[in-house]
Design a protein around this motif. Sequence first.
Motif, PDB file in Angstrom:
ATOM      1  N   ALA A  37       0.836  -1.205   0.000  1.00 54.19           N
ATOM      2  CA  ALA A  37       0.000   0.000   0.000  1.00 54.19           C
ATOM      3  C   ALA A  37       0.866   1.249   0.000  1.00 54.19           C
ATOM      4  CB  ALA A  37      -0.935  -0.011   1.212  1.00 54.19           C
ATOM      5  N   LEU A  38       1.955   1.242   0.786  1.00 58.34           N
ATOM      6  CA  LEU A  38       2.865   2.380   0.811  1.00 58.34           C
ATOM      7  C   LEU A  38       3.551   2.558  -0.531  1.00 58.34           C
ATOM      8  CD1 LEU A  38       4.507   1.946   4.343  1.00 58.34           C
ATOM      9  CD2 LEU A  38       2.892   3.704   3.633  1.00 58.34           C
ATOM     10  N   SER A  39       3.909   1.438  -1.153  1.00 61.00           N
ATOM     11  CA  SER A  39       4.550   1.493  -2.466  1.00 61.00           C
ATOM     12  C   SER A  39       3.617   2.086  -3.511  1.00 61.00           C
ATOM     13  CB  SER A  39       4.989   0.093  -2.892  1.00 61.00           C
ATOM     14  OG  SER A  39       5.588   0.113  -4.158  1.00 61.00           O
ATOM     15  N   ARG A  40       2.337   1.679  -3.471  1.00 60.25           N
ATOM     16  CA  ARG A  40       1.358   2.236  -4.409  1.00 60.25           C
ATOM     17  C   ARG A  40       1.148   3.722  -4.161  1.00 60.25           C
ATOM     18  NH1 ARG A  40      -1.163  -2.795  -3.374  1.00 60.25           N
ATOM     19  NH2 ARG A  40      -2.529  -1.846  -1.811  1.00 60.25           N
ATOM     20  N   ALA A  41       1.136   4.117  -2.892  1.00 58.21           N
ATOM     21  CA  ALA A  41       0.953   5.533  -2.558  1.00 58.21           C
ATOM     22  C   ALA A  41       2.131   6.356  -3.069  1.00 58.21           C
ATOM     23  CB  ALA A  41       0.806   5.702  -1.048  1.00 58.21           C
ATOM     24  N   ARG A  42       3.346   5.836  -2.931  1.00 58.76           N
ATOM     25  CA  ARG A  42       4.521   6.548  -3.430  1.00 58.76           C
ATOM     26  C   ARG A  42       4.463   6.681  -4.943  1.00 58.76           C
ATOM     27  NH1 ARG A  42       7.536   3.006   0.137  1.00 58.76           N
ATOM     28  NH2 ARG A  42       8.060   4.081   2.087  1.00 58.76           N
ATOM     29  N   GLU A  43       4.042   5.615  -5.628  1.00 54.98           N
ATOM     30  CA  GLU A  43       3.969   5.671  -7.082  1.00 54.98           C
ATOM     31  C   GLU A  43       2.917   6.670  -7.541  1.00 54.98           C
ATOM     32  OE1 GLU A  43       4.261   4.923 -11.223  1.00 54.98           O
ATOM     33  OE2 GLU A  43       5.600   5.039  -9.510  1.00 54.98           O
ATOM     34  N   SER A  45       2.114   9.342  -5.985  1.00 58.44           N
ATOM     35  CA  SER A  45       2.734  10.643  -5.769  1.00 58.44           C
ATOM     36  C   SER A  45       3.712  10.964  -6.895  1.00 58.44           C
ATOM     37  CB  SER A  45       3.459  10.647  -4.416  1.00 58.44           C
ATOM     38  OG  SER A  45       4.157  11.855  -4.225  1.00 58.44           O
ATOM     39  N   ARG A  46       4.514   9.966  -7.303  1.00 58.73           N
ATOM     40  CA  ARG A  46       5.469  10.180  -8.401  1.00 58.73           C
ATOM     41  C   ARG A  46       4.740  10.454  -9.712  1.00 58.73           C
ATOM     42  NH1 ARG A  46       8.514   5.946  -5.635  1.00 58.73           N
ATOM     43  NH2 ARG A  46       7.480   4.389  -6.935  1.00 58.73           N
ATOM     44  N   MET A  47       3.617   9.782  -9.939  1.00 57.04           N
ATOM     45  CA  MET A  47       2.830  10.015 -11.152  1.00 57.04           C
ATOM     46  C   MET A  47       2.291  11.442 -11.184  1.00 57.04           C
ATOM     47  SD  MET A  47       0.866   6.328 -11.287  1.00 57.04           S
ATOM     48  CE  MET A  47      -0.514   6.965 -12.211  1.00 57.04           C
ATOM     49  N   ALA A  48       1.901  11.961 -10.015  1.00 61.50           N
ATOM     50  CA  ALA A  48       1.405  13.332  -9.943  1.00 61.50           C
ATOM     51  C   ALA A  48       2.531  14.319 -10.246  1.00 61.50           C
ATOM     52  CB  ALA A  48       0.811  13.608  -8.566  1.00 61.50           C
ATOM     53  N   VAL A  49       3.731  14.050  -9.719  1.00 65.67           N
ATOM     54  CA  VAL A  49       4.890  14.897 -10.010  1.00 65.67           C
ATOM     55  C   VAL A  49       5.214  14.839 -11.498  1.00 65.67           C
ATOM     56  CG1 VAL A  49       7.360  15.211  -9.616  1.00 65.67           C
ATOM     57  CG2 VAL A  49       5.843  14.703  -7.694  1.00 65.67           C
ATOM     58  N   SER A 109       9.649   8.353 -11.648  1.00 65.70           N
ATOM     59  CA  SER A 109       9.490   6.891 -11.582  1.00 65.70           C
ATOM     60  C   SER A 109      10.451   6.167 -12.517  1.00 65.70           C
ATOM     61  CB  SER A 109       8.054   6.497 -11.934  1.00 65.70           C
ATOM     62  OG  SER A 109       7.158   6.876 -10.931  1.00 65.70           O
ATOM     63  N   SER A 110      11.202   6.904 -13.325  1.00 62.22           N
ATOM     64  CA  SER A 110      12.080   6.267 -14.297  1.00 62.22           C
ATOM     65  C   SER A 110      13.220   5.517 -13.604  1.00 62.22           C
ATOM     66  CB  SER A 110      12.668   7.311 -15.252  1.00 62.22           C
ATOM     67  OG  SER A 110      13.621   6.718 -16.103  1.00 62.22           O
ATOM     68  N   ARG A 111      13.488   4.305 -14.082  1.00 67.16           N
ATOM     69  CA  ARG A 111      14.604   3.515 -13.569  1.00 67.16           C
ATOM     70  C   ARG A 111      15.715   3.410 -14.609  1.00 67.16           C
ATOM     71  NH1 ARG A 111      11.958   4.629 -10.029  1.00 67.16           N
ATOM     72  NH2 ARG A 111      10.995   3.376  -8.391  1.00 67.16           N
ATOM     73  N   VAL A 112      15.508   3.988 -15.781  1.00 68.69           N
ATOM     74  CA  VAL A 112      16.466   3.855 -16.877  1.00 68.69           C
ATOM     75  C   VAL A 112      17.309   5.117 -17.035  1.00 68.69           C
ATOM     76  CG1 VAL A 112      16.760   3.354 -19.331  1.00 68.69           C
ATOM     77  CG2 VAL A 112      14.898   2.284 -18.057  1.00 68.69           C
ATOM     78  N   LYS A 166      10.008   1.212 -18.988  1.00 68.47           N
ATOM     79  CA  LYS A 166       8.729   1.812 -18.612  1.00 68.47           C
ATOM     80  C   LYS A 166       8.908   2.707 -17.394  1.00 68.47           C
ATOM     81  CE  LYS A 166       5.997  -2.098 -20.294  1.00 68.47           C
ATOM     82  NZ  LYS A 166       5.029  -3.162 -19.939  1.00 68.47           N
ATOM     83  N   ASN A 167       8.450   3.957 -17.537  1.00 65.89           N
ATOM     84  CA  ASN A 167       8.473   4.851 -16.379  1.00 65.89           C
ATOM     85  C   ASN A 167       7.461   4.393 -15.328  1.00 65.89           C
ATOM     86  OD1 ASN A 167      10.304   6.278 -17.863  1.00 65.89           O
ATOM     87  ND2 ASN A 167       9.000   8.060 -18.191  1.00 65.89           N
ATOM     88  N   HIS A 168       6.264   4.015 -15.784  1.00 65.37           N
ATOM     89  CA  HIS A 168       5.203   3.548 -14.896  1.00 65.37           C
ATOM     90  C   HIS A 168       4.729   2.192 -15.403  1.00 65.37           C
ATOM     91  CE1 HIS A 168       5.133   7.694 -13.419  1.00 65.37           C
ATOM     92  NE2 HIS A 168       5.011   8.079 -14.675  1.00 65.37           N
TER      93      HIS A 168
END
Length: 210
Positions: A37-43, A45-49, A109-112, A166-168
């Motif tokens: 749940a915390l991981s989804r909440a962080r994602e 937030s990152r999507m909003a940014v 959210s990018s890992r690349v 994939k960013n998301h």
Amino acid sequence: MMRGVGSFASRRAGFSLVELFVVTAIIGVLAAMLLPALSRAREKSRMAVCASQLRQIGQVLTMYEDVYHALPTQNFSGYLMWNGVDYVLNGQAVEMGGPQLGRIFFCPSSRVFTSDDPDTGLQNLGVAGKITASAYELRGLLQGGPRTLTGNRQALVADLYEAGEKNHATGGNVLYTDGSVRFMVLPAAWSLGASNAWMQLDQDVVARAP
């Protein structure tokens, strides 16, 4: 009698090994329930940014078009937003937004591609021969990209959505020429590199994987 009670109380002052295991197991179960749940909440937030950054890019492209009467899509597209040659176009767009603007080209959210990467990060901005990548993809003329912001509403910049890049996980934010940003839910097999991908984003329609 009192000494006996005191001795019994002292023996019960700590946890037994079984009690310690039970408490540890309960904490482990609670952590396993809460961490996703915390991981989804962080994602989220990152999507909003990410969406906010794309809106800023849209504002800068508007400024760029006001000055040059064309978009950087005129000569360039892809996630390589600037280098020694294309810096003349995209680098000037970055400069118009201020010295910190470069960071908005990197999705949180990018890992690349990241702003602190030694090969693709901001420290290479404007250095001839050094490519600086972005976590977003800019639509070019070959992909049907517009030369200016006038005309029909079209997808202009989007989150990377390629295998391994994939960013998301579930889709990506898309910046349109009218300045709006929309998150598109995309199937796993969908690719931004497909010939009709940008046209599908134009129509807010994505073909489902078979």
